[in-house]
Design a protein around this motif. Structure first.
Motif, PDB file in Angstrom:
ATOM      1  N   THR A  91       0.845  -1.283  -0.047  1.00  0.00           N
ATOM      2  CA  THR A  91      -0.023   0.041   0.043  1.00  0.00           C
ATOM      3  C   THR A  91       0.835   1.129   0.320  1.00  0.00           C
ATOM      4  O   THR A  91       0.430   2.253  -0.827  1.00  0.00           O
ATOM      5  N   GLN A  92       1.861   1.286   0.938  1.00  0.00           N
ATOM      6  CA  GLN A  92       2.785   2.475   1.052  1.00  0.00           C
ATOM      7  C   GLN A  92       3.480   2.571  -0.151  1.00  0.00           C
ATOM      8  O   GLN A  92       3.399   3.764  -0.873  1.00  0.00           O
ATOM      9  N   ARG A  95       1.320   4.307  -2.966  1.00  0.00           N
ATOM     10  CA  ARG A  95       0.794   5.567  -2.605  1.00  0.00           C
ATOM     11  C   ARG A  95       2.365   6.220  -3.217  1.00  0.00           C
ATOM     12  O   ARG A  95       1.902   7.420  -3.737  1.00  0.00           O
ATOM     13  N   ASN A  96       3.374   5.986  -2.907  1.00  0.00           N
ATOM     14  CA  ASN A  96       4.592   6.509  -3.247  1.00  0.00           C
ATOM     15  C   ASN A  96       4.611   6.726  -4.815  1.00  0.00           C
ATOM     16  O   ASN A  96       4.717   7.837  -5.283  1.00  0.00           O
ATOM     17  N   GLU A  99       1.980   9.488  -6.057  1.00  0.00           N
ATOM     18  CA  GLU A  99       2.358  10.555  -5.695  1.00  0.00           C
ATOM     19  C   GLU A  99       3.391  11.060  -6.910  1.00  0.00           C
ATOM     20  O   GLU A  99       3.476  12.246  -7.312  1.00  0.00           O
ATOM     21  N   VAL A 152      -5.436   1.724  -4.134  1.00  0.00           N
ATOM     22  CA  VAL A 152      -4.858   3.109  -4.701  1.00  0.00           C
ATOM     23  C   VAL A 152      -4.418   3.232  -6.065  1.00  0.00           C
ATOM     24  O   VAL A 152      -4.488   4.314  -6.531  1.00  0.00           O
ATOM     25  N   SER A 156      -6.093   6.184  -8.747  1.00  0.00           N
ATOM     26  CA  SER A 156      -5.007   7.262  -8.910  1.00  0.00           C
ATOM     27  C   SER A 156      -5.335   8.148 -10.204  1.00  0.00           C
ATOM     28  O   SER A 156      -4.684   9.074 -10.364  1.00  0.00           O
TER      29      SER A 156
END
Length: 221
Positions: A91-92, A95-96, A99, A152, A156
């Motif tokens: 998940t992290q 997200r990165n 972004e 995510v 996006s």
């Protein structure tokens, strides 16, 4: 269906040191791509190649993701869990990636997610449902993390192909796969190299753009 003007020249690969990622890396280099591989330990990929650039770092670190994606137009991910990884590593990392991708001309994300995730259009047989529910408690953190990873990427606004697969094996590849919704009885395992080859095809093919195909061995009549 959209036609891509030309294949990308540079790919970013996340998870290159994993068992599926190693196949994907080898196939991408053999196919003439330049690859920027984000790896926590560059020593894990000791064999040099003129078109391979190793970017030391962790996908959960925004700065490392920024560096890995620089110069690439497509990102492929075979990230998975290890005994030392955080519960939300996928998940992290997603997200990165999102972004960073919003600030760079990323054309597509191709990511391997859990094969036990069901999507609209699937028609799983009873046996598949039973097997999935039986094993899900044993791999709950991995399933939850992979589902959130998918959410995510889906939210996006990026172009994507989210690849699901039945249980991955280290058997020799056959070069034959079926892909699409889960429909009817499926063979329980598929060679990792065949999944890697399918993922690489999605770099230039629009056949499964904005879809979440399940990749499995072909059914024999």
């Amino acid at each position: 269906m959209r036609a891509r003007r030309s294949p990308p020249r540079t790919l970013t690969l996340l998870g290159a040191t994993g068992r599926t990622g190693r196949h994907l890396l080898r196939l991408a280099l053999h196919g003439g791509y330049r690859v920027r591989a984000l790896v926590r330990d560059p020593r894990a990929l000791a064999s040099p190649h003129p078109r391979l650039e190793l970017v030391p770092g962790d996908a959960c670190e925004l700065g490392a993701m920024e560096q890995a994606v620089a110069g690439a137009s497509v990102v492929l991910s075979t990230l998975g869990h290890t005994p030392s990884s955080a519960d939300d590593v996928l998940t992290q990392a997603a997200r990165n990636l999102v972004e960073v991708a919003r600030r760079r001309p990323i054309e597509r994300v191709v990511a391997l997610i859990s094969g036990s995730i069901l999507v609209p259009g699937d028609r799983p047989p009873l046996g598949y449902r039973c097997l999935t529910h039986a094993f899900r408690p044993l791999f709950r953190r991995r399933f939850t993390d992979s589902r959130r990873q998918a959410e995510v990427i889906l939210g996006s606004g990026l172009d994507y192909v989210l690849v699901r697969a039945t249980r991955l094996s280290d058997e020799p590849g056959t070069g034959e796969v079926e892909a699409g919704p889960l429909d009817g009885r499926v063979r329980p395992t598929i060679p990792r190299v065949d999944v890697a080859a399918f993922m690489l095809e999605q770099v230039w093919s629009d056949a499964f753009l904005h879809q979440t195909p399940l990749v499995r061995r072909p059914r024999r009549s």
